[in-house]
Design a protein around this motif. Structure first.
Motif, mmCIF file in Angstrom:
data_model
loop_
_atom_site.group_PDB
_atom_site.id
_atom_site.type_symbol
_atom_site.label_atom_id
_atom_site.label_comp_id
_atom_site.label_asym_id
_atom_site.label_seq_id
_atom_site.Cartn_x
_atom_site.Cartn_y
_atom_site.Cartn_z
ATOM 1 N N SER A 72 20.621 -29.706 18.046
ATOM 2 C CA SER A 72 21.528 -29.812 16.905
ATOM 3 C C SER A 72 22.905 -30.142 17.468
ATOM 4 C CB SER A 72 21.575 -28.496 16.132
ATOM 5 O OG SER A 72 22.319 -27.552 16.863
ATOM 6 N N TYR A 73 23.793 -30.551 16.569
ATOM 7 C CA TYR A 73 25.085 -31.063 17.026
ATOM 8 C C TYR A 73 26.216 -30.140 16.609
ATOM 9 C CZ TYR A 73 22.430 -35.286 17.887
ATOM 10 O OH TYR A 73 21.512 -36.173 18.356
ATOM 11 N N GLN A 74 27.253 -30.164 17.426
ATOM 12 C CA GLN A 74 28.416 -29.330 17.142
ATOM 13 C C GLN A 74 29.099 -29.796 15.860
ATOM 14 O OE1 GLN A 74 31.254 -29.446 20.295
ATOM 15 N NE2 GLN A 74 32.761 -28.243 19.180
ATOM 16 N N LYS A 75 29.276 -31.114 15.770
ATOM 17 C CA LYS A 75 29.814 -31.678 14.536
ATOM 18 C C LYS A 75 28.633 -32.039 13.662
ATOM 19 C CE LYS A 75 33.344 -34.795 13.900
ATOM 20 N NZ LYS A 75 34.071 -36.023 14.298
ATOM 21 N N THR A 76 28.671 -31.585 12.428
ATOM 22 C CA THR A 76 27.530 -31.813 11.555
ATOM 23 C C THR A 76 27.109 -33.267 11.588
ATOM 24 O OG1 THR A 76 28.375 -30.080 10.156
ATOM 25 C CG2 THR A 76 26.676 -31.470 9.226
ATOM 26 N N ASP A 131 23.994 -26.789 19.730
ATOM 27 C CA ASP A 131 25.380 -26.930 20.167
ATOM 28 C C ASP A 131 26.295 -26.275 19.135
ATOM 29 O OD1 ASP A 131 27.674 -27.632 21.416
ATOM 30 O OD2 ASP A 131 27.356 -29.802 21.338
ATOM 31 N N GLU A 132 26.762 -25.096 19.450
ATOM 32 C CA GLU A 132 27.663 -24.335 18.576
ATOM 33 C C GLU A 132 27.201 -24.285 17.122
ATOM 34 O OE1 GLU A 132 31.755 -24.474 19.145
ATOM 35 O OE2 GLU A 132 31.655 -25.213 21.207
ATOM 36 N N PRO A 133 26.057 -23.654 16.906
ATOM 37 C CA PRO A 133 25.554 -23.598 15.522
ATOM 38 C C PRO A 133 26.461 -22.810 14.591
ATOM 39 C CG PRO A 133 24.228 -22.211 16.983
ATOM 40 C CD PRO A 133 25.142 -23.012 17.858
ATOM 41 N N LEU A 134 27.344 -21.974 15.141
ATOM 42 C CA LEU A 134 28.201 -21.162 14.274
ATOM 43 C C LEU A 134 29.590 -21.757 14.093
ATOM 44 C CD1 LEU A 134 27.318 -17.649 15.753
ATOM 45 C CD2 LEU A 134 26.355 -18.746 13.746
#
Lengths: 260, 332, 286
Positions: free
Chosen positions: A93-97, A181-184
């Motif tokens: 998954s990506y840090q930026k949506t 990658d930074e899901p929160l």
């Protein structure tokens, strides 16, 4: 499609050996070696600019490495393009949506699930007639708590829901390892709690690699931990050991843990 | 997104019926200009096929090509080159051969072009288009800059029995009409297929498609070849209709006009670019009738459309025809 | 083929390249800074040529015509940016393409309305209307050298402005990172208007100064436009340095193409472009 749990001494799923990335003169990731074992959630932490995102991009083939190796179940995947790595079973998954904002939630997940067909070069039957693809998409939406949102156009949902969709899409590809990658990132308190619960559930089924800022979340999820500072690896190992490490205490975790 | 709102679908269907029935009422409505108009409409439908094929590249896959006319022209030239000089060509041979050659050329040009993106893609397709133009313009193949004539329409026969006589304007009208509708339906079917979904996703967010495990280049290339081949079919029909080909068919003006039809009509909707072809060509006809300096009002018309209709004619239609805003299904 | 012949062709190629640079530099800056693909840029070239032709007839002096045609092109450019282009900055690139396509039609037709469809020659100033002898039977027209010199001086001036002045700093900031311009608190509207006007003036100057060599004729902007796009893309969109090298390269390719492979002269330019893009998909200096 999650891999079966193996012997107590669980096997190495993902490994980097002296992985390095330089942009011109700037070394963003400097000779980082880590080991991720089957079923053991692993977190990568570090201050902004530590090279975490670059590291993730190297793991998943989104950037070519300047040196070193990435091994997936013993196989060298360093020079493979992103789409090949995804097909091997490393979902990210990506840090930026990073979704298809004009598609519905279902269509986002359906497309992700469709990526596991041996080929999508099928021209004349509607994509919606692929029952097993639909089923996988629906299951991913359920897992990510988006079942009720199926028909919504993704771009019109709340930020938190878009982050959930981000996870659902990865799940729909039926991965073996989840690199998140930074899901929160950017989430409010309530949204964060929901996401952590979701991730805990996933940790039971998948091998998680988590890049995260939120320490509480990291300590409640991860078994092993890698700390990066300025592109280099400061410490890597079981959470307790790393937490106790003097170097990490000094450089990073000490009193200033809340500082960024 | 794949289903049109009901009012729009009905309006489009009505237009299609009007088009299908034109030969029945045209002579009665425009007694003086009927033959001319029928020929004109045939030509517009051919351009509409080309515009829709370009929409697959531009509106759906996000590949803005300024060289699409090269395939249109190539399709036409193939008919001219493959036809025997004074007798009818066998359509079962010339048409497949022409399309196969267009597809093969498109595969080569496409494979080279999709290495670039954005404005570089626009320019490299322009460059290949211009190379095609000068290839036919400067070489002695098929008449150079003068172009070449096709004296006899291809014959459509099975076992020596003629199925349709293309020299007959009415027959040709319905052939083109059928292919126009067929091209639209084909594109719609393609878009709903697994392939089409991937191509559409590439147009929205290519890097994400890659991250999901697709190789975007494969899909872009296939889309490029399909679009080019349909444009080749349109060019083939155009050459058959006028019995003439010249390098202008491949020129960047022709590519630009097709692009204008796509943008004017509404990118990514398939029906929009077809509509764009009709509106642009009819506007041109109207302005031509008004003044010899018709390009001036034409330019102003184009400018006005951009400023006033951000999503083209299709965007306007879809907005008008949209159901009242769908109630947000709120969570508990 | 002897050395002199080669030298003459090389001079012609460089002169043509420098001329293309004047047009292409504006095009590349307008795209780099404002994100606008300006199809109507060739129209400024045509405008410059026709105003020079017309003013030379009225004033009897090409020099006066040249000097006067500059502000005219600049004003027209400024007006178009303010009245039309400005409304589309937030839109898709393709909307701008469509708008400027519409402008081409309007410009081309307006030209015909005002000046008619004939080709007109533009007289060279008598002082410059002679040739520099090279050998017994070869000579080189001095006016072409003057064109090269003027273009080179303008190019140097541009380099100085871009590298050394405050305005140039804005331009550089804008070309490398469009968002940064806003962040720096620069008057974006004014900057955009000025860049568009200067781009138009440069194209107009190129058209005006080339008029005695090329004559003026309807549609003369279109072929220049396409070549300049080739130049911009080869050089790397937004790069003035790239536009310069690209322009010289294309000028030489076109000129030598014409004498060495006359059947495929125009083909050669596009072949060069395709080759460069396959080698460096983003151009030489992206």
């Amino acid at each position: 499609m999650s891999a079966p749990k193996s012997s107590p001494e669980s096997s190495i799923v993902l490994e980097t050996r002296e992985l390095t990335k330089a942009f011109g003169g700037l070394v963003a990731v400097n000779s980082v070696s880590i080991v991720v074992r089957e079923g053991e959630p692993h977190a990568v932490i570090g201050p902004n600019g530590a090279g975490k995102s670059t590291f993730v991009n190297l793991l998943t083939g989104h950037l070519p490495a300047s040196g070193g190796q990435v091994l997936f179940r013993g196989r060298d995947i360093t020079s493979l393009p992103a789409h090949r790595i995804s097909r091997l079973g490393i979902g990210r998954s990506y840090q930026k949506t990073n979704i298809f904002p004009t598609f519905t939630v279902f269509e986002n997940c359906r497309l992700a699930a469709q990526s596991r067909l041996s080929s999508s070069m099928r021209f004349f039957r509607p994509a919606r007639a692929l029952a097993d693809v639909n089923a996988r998409a629906e299951r991913a939406m359920e897992l990510a708590g988006l079942a009720a949102r199926s028909g919504r156009v993704a771009g019109t949902m709340s930020y938190g829901e878009q982050r959930q969709l981000e996870i659902a899409m990865v799940l729909a590809t039926g991965p073996d390892v989840l690199v998140l990658d930074e899901p929160l990132a950017g989430m409010g308190r309530e949204e964060s709690e929901r996401m952590v619960t979701l991730l805990k559930g996933l940790a039971a089924q998948y091998t998680l690699v988590l890049v995260e800022h939120d320490m509480d979340a990291v300590f409640s999820l991860a078994h092993t931990l890698t700390v990066m500072v300025n592109g280099t690896l400061l410490e890597s190992g079981p959470v307790d050991v790393v937490r106790a490490s003097q170097a990490v205490q000094d450089a990073y975790l000490g009193d200033g843990a809340e500082a960024y | 997104m794949s289903r049109l709102p009901r009012p729009v679908a009905i309006a489009l269907l009505a237009l299609v019926v009007l088009l299908a029935a034109y030969p029945l009422y045209g002579a009665w409505l425009f007694p003086a200009k009927h033959a001319f108009l029928m020929q004109k409409i045939t030509g517009i439908m051919i351009l509409a096929i080309m515009a829709m094929s370009l929409d697959l590249l531009v509106g759906i896959a996000g590949m803005v090509s300024l060289g699409h006319a090269a395939f249109f022209g190539l399709g036409g030239y193939m008919l001219a080159i493959l036809s025997p000089e004074y007798e009818a060509a066998n359509i079962w041979i010339v048409l497949p051969a022409a399309l196969a050659i267009v597809a093969a050329v498109a595969a080569i040009i496409g494979a080279l072009s999709i290495r670039t993106t954005g404005i570089s893609f626009i320019m490299i397709t322009l460059a290949f288009g211009q190379m095609g133009f000068y290839f036919f313009n400067d070489s002695r193949l098929a008449g150079g800059s003068d172009g070449a004539y096709i004296y006899v329409m291809p014959a459509v026969e099975i076992a020596g029995i003629s199925l349709m006589n293309l020299e007959n304007k009415l027959v040709f009208y319905y052939l083109v009409f059928g292919l126009f509708i067929g091209a639209y339906l084909l594109l719609k079917v393609l878009l709903a297929s697994p392939f089409g979904r991937v191509v559409q996703a590439i147009g929205v967010n290519e890097s994400r498609v890659k991250g999901l495990g697709f190789n975007p280049d494969h899909y872009k290339l296939v889309a490029f070849v399909i679009g080019a081949t349909i444009a080749g079919l349109a060019g083939f029909l155009g050459a058959a209709q006028y019995g003439f080909v010249n390098p202008a068919m491949l020129s960047w003006h022709q590519s630009g006009t097709a692009l204008v039809m796509v943008i004017l009509g509404g990118m990514g909707t398939i029906f929009g670019p077809a509509l764009g072809a009709f509106v642009l060509e009819l506007a041109r006809m109207g302005f031509e009738g008004m003044t010899e300096h018709w390009l001036l009002p034409m330019g102003l018309f184009v400018i006005a459309v951009v400023l006033l209709l951000p999503k083209g004619l299709a965007g306007l239609l879809l907005q008008l025809g949209a159901k009242p805003a769908p109630e947000p299904e709120d969570e508990a | 083929m002897d050395v002199w012949f080669f030298l003459i062709q090389a001079l012609n190629g460089v002169q043509y390249g420098l001329l293309l640079f004047l047009v292409a530099s504006g095009l590349t800056l307008i795209f780099g800074i404002m994100g606008i693909i300006n199809l109507a840029h060739g129209s400024f070239y045509m405008l410059g040529a026709y105003t020079a032709y017309w003013l030379a007839l009225k004033t009897g002096s090409l020099l006066a015509a040249l000097v006067l045609s500059l502000p005219i092109a600049a004003l027209v450019g400024f007006g178009i940016e303010t009245l039309l282009v400005r409304a589309l900055y937030k839109r898709d690139h393709l909307d701008q393409v469509l708008l400027t396509y519409g402008l081409i039609l309007v410009f081309n037709e307006a030209q015909k309305l005002i000046w008619g469809s004939d080709v007109h020659a533009v007289a060279m100033p008598a002082v410059l209307n002679w040739s520099f002898p090279l050998t017994d039977n070869l000579s080189y027209p001095i006016y072409r050298l003057v064109i090269s010199a003027v273009c080179a001086v303008v190019a140097l001036g541009m380099w100085w402005v871009i590298a050394k002045t405050r305005f140039g700093m804005w331009v550089r900031a804008g070309a490398s990172n469009r968002e940064m311009v806003q962040a720096l608190g620069i008057n974006v509207k004014l900057l955009f208007g000025l860049v568009f006007a200067i781009g138009a003036a440069l194209a107009g100057l190129a058209g005006a100064i080339a008029a005695p060599v090329s004559s003026v004729y309807p549609g003369m902007g279109d072929s220049v436009l396409i070549l300049c796009f080739v130049v911009v893309v080869i050089g790397g969109v937004g790069s003035v340095k790239g536009a310069f090298l690209g322009a010289i390269l294309i000028g030489l390719a076109d000129t030598f193409g014409r004498v060495l492979v006359p059947d495929f002269a125009s083909f050669s330019v596009y072949a060069v472009m395709a080759a460069v893009l396959l080698w460096k998909p983003k151009g030489l200096f992206a």
